[in-house]
Design a protein around this motif. Structure first.
Motif: not given
Ligand SMILES: [Fe+2]
Lengths: 327, 166
Positions: A258-264, A272-276, A290-295
């Motif tokens: 699973e990865i969570h993305w913070a999208v700006e 703008r959004a969060r994506v799981v 632009r995006h940054q992921g959390y695993a």
């Protein structure tokens, strides 16, 4: 090493043992904990480990596609031949205050300078590509070097990993043991039967086993090539050390975990959004974000890129939309 | 020592994530799940789950035996669930796929040419479907293939059905 090359401008070691570097009007220096960046209209501070992790990706990827933000202030834009180094350019507050600063450099010059910084500031125990749990710290006075880690070769298959003459498979023997968080990943290889005369022409490999043996995190590497369509899978753990700003649509396929993305917003940083993403999920990242992921656990992510050199211009000029498909 | 469990998805068991919209349109993310797509698809339908200009990612529900297909470029089949036999045959007449054709074309019956071999591929296994060869899939039980290719005449686009819209 770098002081002998023509392009890199640096001073001798400071009281912490680290050299100070100059690139155009930008200066870079570090102490035991922090990196200090200064330009004519401002200055910035970053944790040394976060800076080196971001710098490592930027260098290894040859500035990648589009924008590599080290954080909300500092970063690079790849123009494929030249590179912008910026401060505050994609930060609404800096822009409004007119304190942002951008300089453009030939790619070889900025690459050489970044390599020299990475080389000088990475201590023996620190591997910028490793997950935080798998490496020593970046902090303290200068202590040795870790060139083995910082100059790793990036995998770039020409056709497919495992095809004769192309990128080899990974094994214990070749120095790629199974990662501690992937010990349960099956290592069986596909059964290949080639008819006489077609030996070496029937190719298949276990991609998941291959990824379970990756010794790096957040480092997309090319495993298969269909014209400009590139499969760039990567193993992710903890936080993507850069905030990637797209100059084209980029796609993610979650292969495991699973990865969570913070999208700006790419230009302002507004959320703008969060994506799981969970196993089997497929998702596009539009060309204007632009995006940054959390695993939370080491995860296999297939990053899918269209490497066409025409795309940035088509999107920037509005000839191609920033969203992936209309429906 | 901590033991870790790596989670993969399957037709039997998948859980979907999603887009949490803050200031955006969920459609911009074309968010789908390939196991859900395959569970709704007919055998070997080529359903696009990703598209970047002319290139696509197609999900195929592998079940039974497919027809023979061939392309004018390499394609790559990644098995995401189940076990699939991939049969390759060298095309005696490569012109059955006109040069420049995008994506694969369906061939009538078994194409002329020598058998090249076969691959038994399970989850995580990736197989090159080389240019100049025809291929056929066979799966005793339902499985899922993710295909890296170019959009072709048989690519199915059904974004509104498969993607999160709000
Ligand atoms: Fe990205």
């Amino acid at each position: 090493m770098a002081t002998q090359t023509t392009g890199v401008r640096s001073t001798g070691p400071n009281e912490h043992g680290y050299r100070r570097f100059q690139l155009g009007e930008f200066t870079f220096s570090r102490d035991e904990y922090f990196v200090h960046v200064a330009w004519p209209t401002g200055s910035h501070i970053m944790s040394a480990d976060a800076f080196l992790r971001a710098l490592q990706r930027d260098v290894a990827w040859g500035f990648f596609y589009g924008i590599v933000n080290f954080d909300g202030v500092i970063g690079t834009v790849n123009h494929y031949g030249t590179v912008d180094l910026f401060a505050g350019r994609y930060n609404d507050a800096y822009r409004k205050a007119e304190l942002d600063h951008v300089e453009n450099f030939p790619s070889p010059l900025i690459l050489e300078s970044f390599q020299a910084i990475l080389d000088d500031w990475t201590n023996a125990g620190f591997d910028p590509f490793a997950s935080p749990h798998e490496t020593g710290g970046a902090f303290g006075p200068k202590a040795g070097e870790n060139r083995r880690a910082t100059t790793r070769r990036r995998v770039t298959a020409r056709r497919m990993v495992g095809v004769p003459g192309d990128e080899p498979l990974r094994s214990d023997e070749s120095g790629f043991p199974i990662n501690r968080q992937f010990v349960d990943v099956p290592q069986d290889e596909p059964e290949i039967v080639a008819e006489p005369g077609f030996e070496g022409q029937v190719s298949a490999f276990n991609l998941f086993a291959y990824l379970s043996r990756s010794d790096v995190t957040w480092n997309p590497s090319i495993v298969s090539v269909c014209q400009d369509s590139l499969y760039c899978p990567t193993t992710e753990e903890y936080i993507l050390p850069v905030i990637h700003g797209n100059d084209r649509v980029e796609w993610f396929v979650q292969l495991s975990d699973e990865i969570h993305w913070a999208v700006e917003d790419r230009d302002t940083g507004a959320v703008r959004a969060r994506v799981v993403m969970k196993p089997g999920d497929v998702c596009a990242m539009p060309a204007d974000i632009r995006h940054q992921g959390y695993a939370p656990k080491r995860a296999m992510l297939l990053v899918w890129e269209n490497a066409s050199p025409d795309l940035p211009q088509l999107i920037a000029s509005g000839k191609v939309p920033t969203n992936p498909v209309e429906f | 020592m901590t033991t870790y469990t790596t989670r993969f998805g399957s037709l039997q068991r998948y859980e979907k994530g999603g887009v949490e919209v803050i200031n955006d349109d969920a459609k911009n993310y074309t968010f789908s799940n390939m196991f859900e797509v395959a569970s709704m698809a007919k055998p070997y339908e080529k359903v696009a789950v990703g598209k970047n200009m002319e290139y696509v990612l197609e999900v195929l529900r592998a079940e039974g035996t497919s027809g023979w297909r061939a392309a004018a470029h390499d394609e790559f089949a990644l098995v995401m669930d189940g076990e699939v036999e991939i049969r390759l045959r060298k095309l005696a007449d490569p012109a059955v796929v006109p040069a420049g054709t995008r994506g694969s074309v369906s061939l009538n019956g078994t194409p002329d040419g020598q058998p090249m071999g076969r691959v038994r591929a399970r989850r995580g296994h990736m197989t090159l479907l080389p240019v100049g060869a025809a291929y056929q899939f066979h799966a005793d039980r339902p499985g899922v293939i993710l295909l890296q290719t170019v959009a072709g005449a048989d690519t199915q686009f059904r974004w509104a059905e498969i993607c999160q819209t709000m």
